[in-house]
Design a protein around this motif. Structure first.
Motif, short mmCIF file in Angstrom:
data_model
loop_
_atom_site.label_atom_id
_atom_site.label_comp_id
_atom_site.label_asym_id
_atom_site.label_seq_id
_atom_site.Cartn_x
_atom_site.Cartn_y
_atom_site.Cartn_z
N LYS A 12 31.79 49.81 -39.73
CA LYS A 12 30.36 50.08 -39.71
C LYS A 12 29.77 49.68 -38.36
CE LYS A 12 29.77 49.38 -44.66
NZ LYS A 12 29.11 48.61 -45.70
N LEU A 13 28.87 50.52 -37.85
CA LEU A 13 28.22 50.28 -36.58
C LEU A 13 26.71 50.49 -36.73
CD1 LEU A 13 30.50 52.26 -34.11
CD2 LEU A 13 30.43 49.80 -34.41
N GLU A 14 25.96 49.81 -35.90
CA GLU A 14 24.53 50.04 -35.81
C GLU A 14 24.21 50.29 -34.34
OE1 GLU A 14 20.25 48.07 -37.03
OE2 GLU A 14 22.09 47.09 -37.63
N LEU A 15 23.77 51.50 -34.04
CA LEU A 15 23.47 51.88 -32.67
C LEU A 15 21.98 51.71 -32.42
CD1 LEU A 15 25.56 55.17 -32.55
CD2 LEU A 15 26.26 52.89 -31.88
N THR A 16 21.65 51.08 -31.29
CA THR A 16 20.26 50.87 -30.91
C THR A 16 20.07 51.27 -29.46
OG1 THR A 16 20.71 48.58 -30.26
CG2 THR A 16 19.96 48.93 -32.52
N VAL A 17 18.82 51.55 -29.11
CA VAL A 17 18.47 51.90 -27.73
C VAL A 17 17.84 50.68 -27.07
CG1 VAL A 17 17.03 53.39 -26.31
CG2 VAL A 17 18.12 54.31 -28.34
N GLN A 18 18.33 50.35 -25.88
CA GLN A 18 17.79 49.21 -25.16
C GLN A 18 17.19 49.62 -23.82
OE1 GLN A 18 21.09 46.48 -24.94
NE2 GLN A 18 20.83 45.83 -27.05
N THR A 19 16.91 50.90 -23.65
CA THR A 19 16.32 51.41 -22.42
C THR A 19 14.81 51.25 -22.47
OG1 THR A 19 18.10 53.02 -22.23
CG2 THR A 19 16.13 53.44 -20.93
N THR A 23 11.86 54.46 -27.42
CA THR A 23 11.91 53.81 -28.74
C THR A 23 12.58 54.75 -29.73
OG1 THR A 23 9.71 54.66 -29.29
CG2 THR A 23 9.82 52.46 -28.33
N MET A 24 13.42 54.17 -30.56
CA MET A 24 14.15 54.94 -31.56
C MET A 24 14.63 53.97 -32.63
SD MET A 24 17.54 57.29 -30.93
CE MET A 24 18.89 56.39 -31.66
N PRO A 25 14.51 54.35 -33.89
CA PRO A 25 15.04 53.46 -34.92
C PRO A 25 16.56 53.33 -34.81
CG PRO A 25 14.31 55.54 -35.88
CD PRO A 25 13.94 55.56 -34.43
N SER A 26 17.10 52.23 -35.27
CA SER A 26 18.56 52.05 -35.20
C SER A 26 19.26 53.08 -36.07
CB SER A 26 18.93 50.63 -35.62
OG SER A 26 18.60 50.43 -36.97
N LEU A 27 20.45 53.44 -35.66
CA LEU A 27 21.25 54.43 -36.37
C LEU A 27 22.48 53.73 -36.92
CD1 LEU A 27 21.89 57.41 -37.09
CD2 LEU A 27 23.00 57.58 -34.87
N LYS A 28 22.59 53.69 -38.25
CA LYS A 28 23.74 53.03 -38.89
C LYS A 28 24.76 54.10 -39.26
CE LYS A 28 20.92 49.29 -40.66
NZ LYS A 28 20.43 48.56 -41.81
N ILE A 29 26.00 53.89 -38.81
CA ILE A 29 27.07 54.83 -39.11
C ILE A 29 28.31 54.09 -39.56
CG2 ILE A 29 26.24 56.58 -37.48
CD1 ILE A 29 28.39 55.68 -35.54
N LYS A 30 29.20 54.81 -40.24
CA LYS A 30 30.48 54.25 -40.67
C LYS A 30 31.57 55.17 -40.14
CE LYS A 30 33.19 52.78 -44.64
NZ LYS A 30 33.27 52.68 -46.09
N LEU A 31 32.48 54.60 -39.34
CA LEU A 31 33.59 55.36 -38.78
C LEU A 31 34.83 55.13 -39.63
CD1 LEU A 31 33.07 54.46 -35.02
CD2 LEU A 31 32.33 56.52 -36.21
#
Length: 61
Positions: A12-19, A23-31
């Motif tokens: 499981k991963l949670e992708l976030t934007v730090q730029t 602004t963007m909500p975090s994206l939770k994915i499962k590989l």
């Protein structure tokens, strides 16, 4: 927005934007575990340019 994620690790991963300014909500994915073909060696593509063809075009239909 386009991004590339390169990993061989499942889970499981949670992708976030730090730029700053984005602004963007975090994206939770499962590989899941990747399946690889052991006999796979190379893939090749040949794409011709239209300039390589000579002569008149034929109409079909």
């Amino acid at each position: 927005m386009t991004f590339t994620l390169i990993t061989r690790e499942p889970g499981k991963l949670e992708l976030t934007v730090q730029t700053a300014g984005i602004t963007m909500p975090s994206l939770k994915i499962k590989l899941h575990e990747a399946w690889y073909e052991s006999s796979f060696l190379i893939t090749g593509y040949h794409v011709c340019e239209e300039d390589n063809f000579s002569g008149e075009l034929e109409r079909q239909g």
